[in-house]
Scaffold this active site. Structure first.
Site, PDB file in Angstrom:
ATOM      1  N   ARG A  71      32.731 -55.033 -23.114  1.00 36.03           N
ATOM      2  CA  ARG A  71      33.413 -54.598 -24.324  1.00 36.03           C
ATOM      3  C   ARG A  71      33.957 -55.788 -25.108  1.00 36.03           C
ATOM      4  NH1 ARG A  71      38.551 -52.379 -25.638  1.00 36.03           N
ATOM      5  NH2 ARG A  71      39.245 -52.519 -23.475  1.00 36.03           N
ATOM      6  N   TYR A  98      28.672 -45.184 -50.111  1.00 40.20           N
ATOM      7  CA  TYR A  98      28.138 -44.250 -49.120  1.00 40.20           C
ATOM      8  C   TYR A  98      29.168 -43.159 -48.817  1.00 40.20           C
ATOM      9  CZ  TYR A  98      26.964 -42.596 -44.425  1.00 40.20           C
ATOM     10  OH  TYR A  98      26.711 -41.816 -43.331  1.00 40.20           O
ATOM     11  N   ASP A 126      29.041 -54.308 -48.549  1.00 39.49           N
ATOM     12  CA  ASP A 126      28.076 -53.609 -47.698  1.00 39.49           C
ATOM     13  C   ASP A 126      26.681 -53.990 -48.175  1.00 39.49           C
ATOM     14  OD1 ASP A 126      26.299 -51.763 -46.539  1.00 39.49           O
ATOM     15  OD2 ASP A 126      27.793 -50.184 -46.476  1.00 39.49           O
ATOM     16  N   LYS A 133      19.772 -49.004 -40.211  1.00 34.32           N
ATOM     17  CA  LYS A 133      18.791 -48.898 -41.282  1.00 34.32           C
ATOM     18  C   LYS A 133      17.770 -50.036 -41.204  1.00 34.32           C
ATOM     19  CE  LYS A 133      21.457 -45.469 -42.728  1.00 34.32           C
ATOM     20  NZ  LYS A 133      22.735 -45.643 -42.033  1.00 34.32           N
TER      21      LYS A 133
END
Length: 432
Positions: free
Chosen positions: A98, A151, A223, A248
């Protein structure tokens, strides 16, 4: 330097006894994190080369040419680990996946190299990357400026969650620089925009937005999901931080959910710590899939750029199409577009089918090659309507206010033969 046979990586000066924390801060933030076995390449190399080679873990035992999957949750503790805890450098030593893992470091170095920056983190989704970044770089009482047509998930985060945590948000048209500048307040800490907006493909002037952010003593987060570093490097135009939905184009095969954040180490350390608290770590096998997918990023994006341009030009001539939203066919959103800032405009084309939503749904049902599915950026073409997917949480009035009109279709163009795609689009538009 070595500790118990393991190479200590990053923060070496911070571990020295000479570090003076209050009178004379000497600890240095190194790029990365990386190990001595991760391949470091100059950022000036082409994206084609960086996508293939940057960050690869060159295993000293087997000599394998691909990064192994470090499928482990934890690592042996030793002097290097304890020094990392003492010096606050847990990000730079393998301790617990982590916190960091060589599989993560490999793909992070590739991302940082491609974006021309120093450091990166990968997360479990694009929204994890966005949320961790916004929360890490703002605090209660602060103000954020963003766009109406970001978005849908980002818009909902800003509209629904920020006020409840004491952060105010102003939404503006990202191409209206006067409106952006007028929205700035003394408490403004962050500007959040996209290199191409979703779904209308507006192209905000990143350099001008960066100047406004600097004048306001605020940070600019961009972004870059739609363009990828192959088409634009926002940091080169003044952005402080770049985020991606790596699901994406970066991954590129519709088989992975991931996010990424890229920027200077001093910001990335804060975002990394926030990601730990949110639990948005990307696990090792997904890191392997993302790194493997990114090796073909430049080739895929080049084909998708070309396919989307040709399809946009075809759609602009079809009498069943009311409007096309894409930089290559022009329009009021692109009047001041500095084309030298771009290598291309990605694989998304948005267009309006005459007859509204019912006609658009019928059109999509007649398509034979693209899948009717949400998401974008994969090797296969996907088609969807924002009004009933990504922007379904907006009211009809809100959609209209940002330009999402009835019949709007978002076409994510894949790497198929473009003539096959155009013939299929033509047949479906003509009702065949």
């Amino acid at each position: 330097m070595e500790l118990n046979g393991r190479t200590a990586i990053g923060f070496e000066e911070g571990r020295s006894s000479s570090a003076k924390w209050f009178d004379d801060l000497t600890r240095v933030r190194f790029a990365g994190p990386v190990s001595a076995h991760h391949r470091l390449l100059p950022r000036e190399l082409s994206p084609e080369t960086l996508a293939v080679h940057a960050g690869t873990y060159e295993d000293p035992v087997t000599g394998c040419v691909g990064t192994p999957v470090f499928q482990t949750s934890t690592f042996l503790l030793d002097d290097a680990s304890y020094s990392a805890f003492a010096d606050g450098a847990m990000r730079d030593v393998p301790i617990y996946t982590r916190y960091g893992n060589p599989s993560q470091w490999a793909v992070q170095e590739k991302l940082a190299a491609l974006e021309g920056s120093r450091s990166a983190i990968v997360t479990s989704s694009g929204m994890s990357a966005t949320a961790s970044t916004i929360f890490a770089l703002t605090n209660a009482g602060s103000h954020i400026i963003s766009a109406y047509d970001v978005y849908g998930g980002t818009y909902n985060l800003l509209r629904e969650d920020m006020p409840s945590t004491g952060r105010e948000v102003s939404f503006v048209d990202p191409n209206d620089l006067a409106a952006v500048r007028a929205a700035v307040r003394p408490e403004t800490q962050l500007l959040f925009f996209e290199t191409l907006t979703n779904p209308l493909l507006k192209a905000p002037p990143i350099g001008a937005l960066a100047e406004i952010a600097r004048e306001a003593n605020a940070l600019l987060v961009v972004d870059n999901t739609f363009l990828t570093p192959v088409n634009m490097r926002p940091i080169a135009h003044g952005a402080d931080i770049v985020v991606h939905s790596a699901t994406k184009y970066l991954a590129g095969h519709s088989d992975l959910t991931a996010g990424a954040v890229v920027g200077r180490r001093k910001f990335l350390d804060r975002i990394w710590a926030q990601t730990l608290r949110f639990g948005g770590t990307l696990e090792p096998l997904s890191c392997f899939l993302l790194e493997r997918g990114m090796k073909t990023l430049a080739l895929r994006v080049e084909r998708q750029n070309a396919n989307a341009t040709e399809i946009a030009r075809f759609l602009a001539t079809h009498d069943r199409v009311a409007a096309v939203h894409h930089p290559e066919v022009g329009g009021p959103h692109y009047a001041d577009l500095a084309r030298d800032d771009y290598r291309g405009f990605g694989g998304v084309v948005s267009f309006e089918v005459r007859g509204g939503d019912d006609a658009a749904l019928a059109f999509m049902g007649r398509l034979k090659i693209p899948y009717v599915a949400t998401s974008l950026g994969g090797v296969e073409s996907l088609v969807s309507m924002p009004s009933n997917t990504s922007h379904s949480s907006l009211t009809s009035g809100q959609r209209a206010s940002i330009g999402i009109r009835p019949g709007l279709v978002r076409f994510s163009v894949g790497i198929e033969n473009v003539r096959d795609l155009i013939d299929d689009l033509n047949d479906a538009l003509n009702g065949e």
